[in-house]
Design a protein around this motif. Sequence first.
Motif, PDB file in Angstrom:
ATOM      1  N   SER A  87      28.671  33.577  40.565  1.00 36.03           N
ATOM      2  CA  SER A  87      29.682  34.591  40.871  1.00 36.03           C
ATOM      3  C   SER A  87      31.008  33.951  41.263  1.00 36.03           C
ATOM      4  O   SER A  87      32.084  34.382  40.816  1.00 36.03           O
ATOM      5  N   TRP A  88      30.936  32.913  42.084  1.00 36.78           N
ATOM      6  CA  TRP A  88      32.158  32.246  42.553  1.00 36.78           C
ATOM      7  C   TRP A  88      32.903  31.594  41.397  1.00 36.78           C
ATOM      8  O   TRP A  88      34.113  31.779  41.238  1.00 36.78           O
ATOM      9  N   ASN A  89      32.195  30.857  40.572  1.00 37.02           N
ATOM     10  CA  ASN A  89      32.848  30.121  39.485  1.00 37.02           C
ATOM     11  C   ASN A  89      33.363  31.034  38.374  1.00 37.02           C
ATOM     12  O   ASN A  89      34.207  30.614  37.571  1.00 37.02           O
ATOM     13  N   ALA A  90      32.868  32.267  38.327  1.00 33.51           N
ATOM     14  CA  ALA A  90      33.380  33.216  37.336  1.00 33.51           C
ATOM     15  C   ALA A  90      34.859  33.508  37.551  1.00 33.51           C
ATOM     16  O   ALA A  90      35.557  33.913  36.616  1.00 33.51           O
ATOM     17  N   ASN A  91      35.342  33.273  38.772  1.00 37.11           N
ATOM     18  CA  ASN A  91      36.743  33.534  39.083  1.00 37.11           C
ATOM     19  C   ASN A  91      37.563  32.254  39.212  1.00 37.11           C
ATOM     20  O   ASN A  91      38.710  32.298  39.672  1.00 37.11           O
ATOM     21  N   VAL A  92      36.973  31.123  38.835  1.00 39.23           N
ATOM     22  CA  VAL A  92      37.700  29.853  38.813  1.00 39.23           C
ATOM     23  C   VAL A  92      38.036  29.532  37.361  1.00 39.23           C
ATOM     24  O   VAL A  92      37.135  29.316  36.540  1.00 39.23           O
ATOM     25  N   ILE A  93      39.307  29.516  37.037  1.00 43.84           N
ATOM     26  CA  ILE A  93      39.732  29.192  35.675  1.00 43.84           C
ATOM     27  C   ILE A  93      39.700  27.673  35.536  1.00 43.84           C
ATOM     28  O   ILE A  93      40.416  26.965  36.239  1.00 43.84           O
ATOM     29  N   HIS A  94      38.850  27.162  34.634  1.00 40.71           N
ATOM     30  CA  HIS A  94      38.718  25.716  34.539  1.00 40.71           C
ATOM     31  C   HIS A  94      38.424  25.302  33.106  1.00 40.71           C
ATOM     32  O   HIS A  94      37.957  26.088  32.287  1.00 40.71           O
ATOM     33  N   GLY A  95      38.736  24.054  32.833  1.00 35.97           N
ATOM     34  CA  GLY A  95      38.537  23.513  31.493  1.00 35.97           C
ATOM     35  C   GLY A  95      39.690  22.611  31.115  1.00 35.97           C
ATOM     36  O   GLY A  95      40.370  22.032  31.973  1.00 35.97           O
ATOM     37  N   THR A  96      39.923  22.485  29.826  1.00 36.34           N
ATOM     38  CA  THR A  96      41.066  21.715  29.352  1.00 36.34           C
ATOM     39  C   THR A  96      42.353  22.474  29.668  1.00 36.34           C
ATOM     40  O   THR A  96      42.325  23.653  30.043  1.00 36.34           O
ATOM     41  N   ALA A  97      43.482  21.813  29.483  1.00 35.38           N
ATOM     42  CA  ALA A  97      44.763  22.446  29.775  1.00 35.38           C
ATOM     43  C   ALA A  97      44.953  23.722  28.957  1.00 35.38           C
ATOM     44  O   ALA A  97      45.423  24.745  29.476  1.00 35.38           O
ATOM     45  N   ASP A  98      44.584  23.692  27.679  1.00 31.79           N
ATOM     46  CA  ASP A  98      44.732  24.873  26.837  1.00 31.79           C
ATOM     47  C   ASP A  98      43.834  26.011  27.305  1.00 31.79           C
ATOM     48  O   ASP A  98      44.227  27.188  27.281  1.00 31.79           O
ATOM     49  N   GLU A  99      42.625  25.672  27.739  1.00 31.87           N
ATOM     50  CA  GLU A  99      41.707  26.702  28.229  1.00 31.87           C
ATOM     51  C   GLU A  99      42.218  27.321  29.525  1.00 31.87           C
ATOM     52  O   GLU A  99      42.137  28.543  29.722  1.00 31.87           O
ATOM     53  N   VAL A 100      42.757  26.499  30.392  1.00 33.51           N
ATOM     54  CA  VAL A 100      43.294  27.016  31.644  1.00 33.51           C
ATOM     55  C   VAL A 100      44.516  27.886  31.377  1.00 33.51           C
ATOM     56  O   VAL A 100      44.676  28.968  31.968  1.00 33.51           O
TER      57      VAL A 100
END
Length: 367
Positions: free
Chosen positions: A309-322
């Motif tokens: 649930s917590w990580n569902a609201n953390v935008i993460h990944g490569t720069a393009d994904e973010v």
Amino acid sequence: MNARDETDEIRGTAQGTGPVPLSVLDLVTVGAGRTATDALRTSVAISRLAESRGFHRYWVAEHHSMPGVASSSPAVILAHLAAHTTRIRLGSGGVMLPNHAPLVIAEQFGTLEAMAPGRVDLGLGRAPGTDGATAAALRRTDHPGEGADDFPQQLAELTRFLDDDFPDGHPYGRIHAVPGPVQATSPGGVQSPHRPPIWLLGSSGFSARLAGVLGLPFAFAHHFSAQNTIPALDLYRESFRPSELLDSPYALIGVSALATDDEKEARRQVMAAALNMVRLRTGRPGLVPTPEEAEAYTFSPMEREFVTSWNANVIHGTADEVRAGLDDLRKRTGADELMITGNAHSGDVRLRSYELIADAYGLPKAP
């Protein structure tokens, strides 16, 4: 300060290809094996990067009794950052007003304004920024919740100290926050035309409505209260009444986002930050663990559910994904500004994340 000057200090200008201004929220996180000194050095490095790349503002959040968060004294940290920057706006995201006497906050931020004229924000919250026992210690009372109930009155008192305009006959009429406007009325006095604009912060509807009614800018903590974001912003906009400060609503949202050069590495870093939150929420606050510690940790089913649930609201990944995630969030919320907080064990990872996000949006590079 006239209304136009204050409005210009609140509303930022989007840089590069960003849809709205981008800003930074810093918790001054301390990783396992690191010191608070290390964390503060990282804050200086990030603030200088943010300034050089066109981020609009840099805020520091007040927290207490958390080993992994070294931001218990925002005013002190902001003074340090002011000495290492020249243009970027600096502010509290926020000061938890019920923890403090309004006069003290007026003095602290009047001093900051004197150090960095025209670039200081005063963001205020009503939560304690800690657990109940610590809040009681901070507020010197066995009933710490009463401070939050008095927040509108505390806000009004703080505003009058900042403006030095208590009415005649008021018990505080002869008390002045210094540095402040009283210096302009003293013989030979010259006072700065600036005073820190007040923002209200919140994670529910209370501050959203109050900010709207008072015509103040509003900052919502999407990074830990995502389910309330759109209702709170709607309430703020519906409640908004034009003021001398703003003629229309202005809302930013705090966003948890972390960009890395490799998607797998982003997941590793985010899991370490999530383990830190698991420990905090279960009464075991500590330093931010390493990704290796998180990989070796056995999450219980309940903890695993929380992490998902917590990580569902953390935008993460490569720069393009973010970038894609930030753009989508902005479209869904209509936020006027995105304030990014990147939580990770390593200061180098956090610094690299802001650099990657700046590159993804083509933010300018200082010559």
